[in-house]
Design a protein around this motif. Structure first.
Motif, PDB file in Angstrom:
ATOM      1  N   UNK A   1      -4.229   5.269  12.390  1.00  0.00           N
ATOM      2  CA  UNK A   1      -5.489   5.668  11.770  1.00  0.00           C
ATOM      3  C   UNK A   1      -5.919   7.055  12.202  1.00  0.00           C
ATOM      4  N   UNK A   2      -5.727   7.375  13.483  1.00  0.00           N
ATOM      5  CA  UNK A   2      -6.082   8.707  13.967  1.00  0.00           C
ATOM      6  C   UNK A   2      -5.232   9.784  13.302  1.00  0.00           C
ATOM      7  N   UNK A   3      -3.932   9.523  13.145  1.00  0.00           N
ATOM      8  CA  UNK A   3      -3.054  10.489  12.492  1.00  0.00           C
ATOM      9  C   UNK A   3      -3.448  10.684  11.032  1.00  0.00           C
ATOM     10  N   UNK A   4      -3.769   9.578  10.333  1.00  0.00           N
ATOM     11  CA  UNK A   4      -4.183   9.681   8.932  1.00  0.00           C
ATOM     12  C   UNK A   4      -5.496  10.451   8.811  1.00  0.00           C
ATOM     13  N   UNK A   5      -6.413  10.224   9.750  1.00  0.00           N
ATOM     14  CA  UNK A   5      -7.697  10.933   9.724  1.00  0.00           C
ATOM     15  C   UNK A   5      -7.490  12.438   9.861  1.00  0.00           C
ATOM     16  N   UNK A   6      -6.626  12.839  10.795  1.00  0.00           N
ATOM     17  CA  UNK A   6      -6.365  14.272  10.999  1.00  0.00           C
ATOM     18  C   UNK A   6      -5.830  14.898   9.724  1.00  0.00           C
TER      19      UNK A   6
ATOM     20  N   UNK B   1       6.320  14.868  14.848  1.00  0.00           N
ATOM     21  CA  UNK B   1       5.801  15.661  13.728  1.00  0.00           C
ATOM     22  C   UNK B   1       5.166  14.743  12.687  1.00  0.00           C
ATOM     23  N   UNK B   2       5.886  13.691  12.301  1.00  0.00           N
ATOM     24  CA  UNK B   2       5.333  12.627  11.450  1.00  0.00           C
ATOM     25  C   UNK B   2       4.610  13.101  10.210  1.00  0.00           C
ATOM     26  N   UNK B   3       5.215  14.044   9.440  1.00  0.00           N
ATOM     27  CA  UNK B   3       4.534  14.551   8.258  1.00  0.00           C
ATOM     28  C   UNK B   3       4.524  13.554   7.101  1.00  0.00           C
ATOM     29  N   UNK B   4       5.476  12.596   7.093  1.00  0.00           N
ATOM     30  CA  UNK B   4       5.521  11.587   6.033  1.00  0.00           C
ATOM     31  C   UNK B   4       4.816  10.329   6.542  1.00  0.00           C
ATOM     32  N   UNK B   5       3.579  10.065   6.115  1.00  0.00           N
ATOM     33  CA  UNK B   5       2.837   8.921   6.659  1.00  0.00           C
ATOM     34  C   UNK B   5       3.455   7.580   6.316  1.00  0.00           C
ATOM     35  N   UNK B   6       4.131   7.476   5.163  1.00  0.00           N
ATOM     36  CA  UNK B   6       4.758   6.206   4.799  1.00  0.00           C
ATOM     37  C   UNK B   6       5.887   5.871   5.766  1.00  0.00           C
TER      38      UNK B   6
ATOM     39  N   UNK C   1      -1.157   9.929  -0.037  1.00  0.00           N
ATOM     40  CA  UNK C   1      -0.314   9.365   1.023  1.00  0.00           C
ATOM     41  C   UNK C   1      -1.144   9.090   2.274  1.00  0.00           C
ATOM     42  N   UNK C   2      -1.979  10.057   2.632  1.00  0.00           N
ATOM     43  CA  UNK C   2      -2.760   9.944   3.857  1.00  0.00           C
ATOM     44  C   UNK C   2      -3.832   8.862   3.723  1.00  0.00           C
ATOM     45  N   UNK C   3      -4.427   8.744   2.528  1.00  0.00           N
ATOM     46  CA  UNK C   3      -5.463   7.734   2.298  1.00  0.00           C
ATOM     47  C   UNK C   3      -4.880   6.323   2.423  1.00  0.00           C
ATOM     48  N   UNK C   4      -3.757   6.073   1.756  1.00  0.00           N
ATOM     49  CA  UNK C   4      -3.157   4.735   1.803  1.00  0.00           C
ATOM     50  C   UNK C   4      -2.602   4.429   3.188  1.00  0.00           C
ATOM     51  N   UNK C   5      -2.175   5.444   3.904  1.00  0.00           N
ATOM     52  CA  UNK C   5      -1.745   5.238   5.285  1.00  0.00           C
ATOM     53  C   UNK C   5      -2.914   4.788   6.152  1.00  0.00           C
ATOM     54  N   UNK C   6      -4.102   5.338   5.884  1.00  0.00           N
ATOM     55  CA  UNK C   6      -5.294   4.915   6.616  1.00  0.00           C
ATOM     56  C   UNK C   6      -5.625   3.451   6.307  1.00  0.00           C
TER      57      UNK C   6
ATOM     58  N   UNK D   1       0.834  -1.207   0.000  1.00  0.00           N
ATOM     59  CA  UNK D   1       0.000   0.000   0.000  1.00  0.00           C
ATOM     60  C   UNK D   1       0.873   1.263   0.000  1.00  0.00           C
ATOM     61  N   UNK D   2       1.896   1.258   0.833  1.00  0.00           N
ATOM     62  CA  UNK D   2       2.739   2.450   0.962  1.00  0.00           C
ATOM     63  C   UNK D   2       3.521   2.719  -0.321  1.00  0.00           C
ATOM     64  N   UNK D   3       3.987   1.661  -0.981  1.00  0.00           N
ATOM     65  CA  UNK D   3       4.682   1.848  -2.261  1.00  0.00           C
ATOM     66  C   UNK D   3       3.722   2.427  -3.298  1.00  0.00           C
ATOM     67  N   UNK D   4       2.481   1.952  -3.279  1.00  0.00           N
ATOM     68  CA  UNK D   4       1.473   2.514  -4.193  1.00  0.00           C
ATOM     69  C   UNK D   4       1.237   3.983  -3.895  1.00  0.00           C
ATOM     70  N   UNK D   5       1.193   4.333  -2.607  1.00  0.00           N
ATOM     71  CA  UNK D   5       0.942   5.729  -2.238  1.00  0.00           C
ATOM     72  C   UNK D   5       2.089   6.625  -2.689  1.00  0.00           C
ATOM     73  N   UNK D   6       3.323   6.130  -2.575  1.00  0.00           N
ATOM     74  CA  UNK D   6       4.475   6.932  -2.989  1.00  0.00           C
ATOM     75  C   UNK D   6       4.440   7.211  -4.491  1.00  0.00           C
ATOM     76  N   UNK D   7       4.001   6.214  -5.270  1.00  0.00           N
ATOM     77  CA  UNK D   7       3.941   6.398  -6.715  1.00  0.00           C
ATOM     78  C   UNK D   7       2.774   7.299  -7.112  1.00  0.00           C
TER      79      UNK D   7
END
Length: 330
Positions: free
Chosen positions: A224-229, A166-171, A86-91, A62-68
């Motif tokens: 999931x909470x971080x991705x939702x935010x 800070x975690x700005x990069x969800x992957x 990125x945020x969707x695939x992290x969720x 999933x994360x590789x797909x999000x990066x692409x």
């Protein structure tokens, strides 16, 4: 996105992609080892760890797909680009950890409590050997993720703890959480199998399996909470907002800043929308040049603020308009 910011983002994405590939390779190797060892020994803790590794492997896909997908350029339907992928695939990865890993681990533990059972000494040895291999592989993957976090922390001029928060990069955040949880899960499984081997009580191993499931559920909740935010629109940090407002207030062409809004569009990309009241006395050409300069300086000082919009009004006209409005009867 400005050229330097785009190059920096591209470099960070390449680092994250390598980190995810390392995590995926490690998980595929230890997933097979855990599954074979779990089937041979009948160990619930080992089968729980196999489910954990399957969940992690799927999530890394999933994360590789999000990066692409997130690197696709902006178009008419998505004028700010596809960074929020990125945020969707992290969720989705968080959901995968909970369903595939957490629920199966708890189920294995409960079944072990109900059925009882034991394994020959050779089975325990196989299980512990597999877990030792898993710990080494997961530790290497975790080390790679921590190395990237340390580099990002140095580039941002902050500590590793602050960078992780800070975690700005969800992957990267997901890989770090997965690898840290995997190491903790392996240690729990080793403790459970060892106590089972010494005492002959499968309750220890079943408890370890349940604890692994609970741990995975908690990590899935946090991710999931971080991705939702981030999906619903996360603002820039209060510190950045204060700095930008102070910068705008210092500009001679700007009288006041009635409103300043920010929203994260992607890792390393933040939109700024500010309503600014102009100082009276400047002609239109001077104002236009000033706004271009201010936007350029904002993006130069804070590279992640790559989408800057200024809603310009005349301070004197605003005051006249306010003064001309009839006051409300008390």
């Amino acid at each position: 996105m400005t050229a330097p910011a785009a190059r920096d983002r591209g470099g960070q994405d390449a680092q994250t992609r390598r980190t995810v590939w390392v995590a995926l390779a490690a998980n595929l190797v230890i997933c097979v080892a855990k599954a074979v060892g779990g089937v041979v020994t009948g160990s619930p803790a080992l089968l729980s760890e196999a489910a954990h590794s399957i969940a992690d492997s799927l999530n890394e896909v999933f994360l590789l797909a999000s990066l692409k997908r997130s690197r696709r350029p902006a178009d008419a339907r998505h004028p700010f680009g596809y960074g929020m992928e990125r945020f969707f695939w992290s969720l989705l990865a968080a959901v995968g950890i909970f369903v595939t890993g957490g629920c199966f681990s708890v189920f294995q533990g409960v079944e072990a409590f109900r059925s009882g059972g034991s394994a020959p000494r050779e089975g325990y040895v196989i299980g512990l050997a597999v877990l030792a291999l898993a710990l080494a592989a997961e530790g290497a993957s975790l080390g790679r993720a921590l190395f990237q976090v340390r580099r990002a922390a140095r580039a941002g001029g902050r500590g590793m703890v602050a960078e992780i928060r800070a975690g700005h990069d969800p992957a990267l955040r997901t890989v770090l959480a997965e690898d840290g949880t995997a190491c903790a899960g392996v240690l729990l499984a080793i403790a459970g199998i060892s106590l089972h081997m010494v005492t002959g009580e499968i309750a220890y191993e079943a408890t370890a399996s349940v604890l692994i499931g609970v741990l995975l559920g908690y990590v899935a909740y946090v991710l999931g909470r971080a991705a939702r935010v981030q999906l619903i629109g996360e603002a820039a940090t209060p510190e950045v907002q204060r700095e930008v407002r102070a910068f705008l207030d210092r500009q001679p062409e700007i009288d006041t800043v009635p409103a300043l809004l920010t929203m994260r569009l992607a890792p390393g990309s933040v939109m700024v929308a500010a309503r600014v009241d102009l100082t009276p006395g400047y002609d239109s050409e001077t104002v236009e040049n000033a706004m271009v300069r201010i936007r350029r300086e904002v993006s130069g000082r804070w590279p992640e603020l790559d989408q800057v919009f200024l809603d310009v009004t005349d301070a004197a006209a605003t005051r006249r308009d306010t003064a001309s409005r009839p006051s409300r009867p008390s």
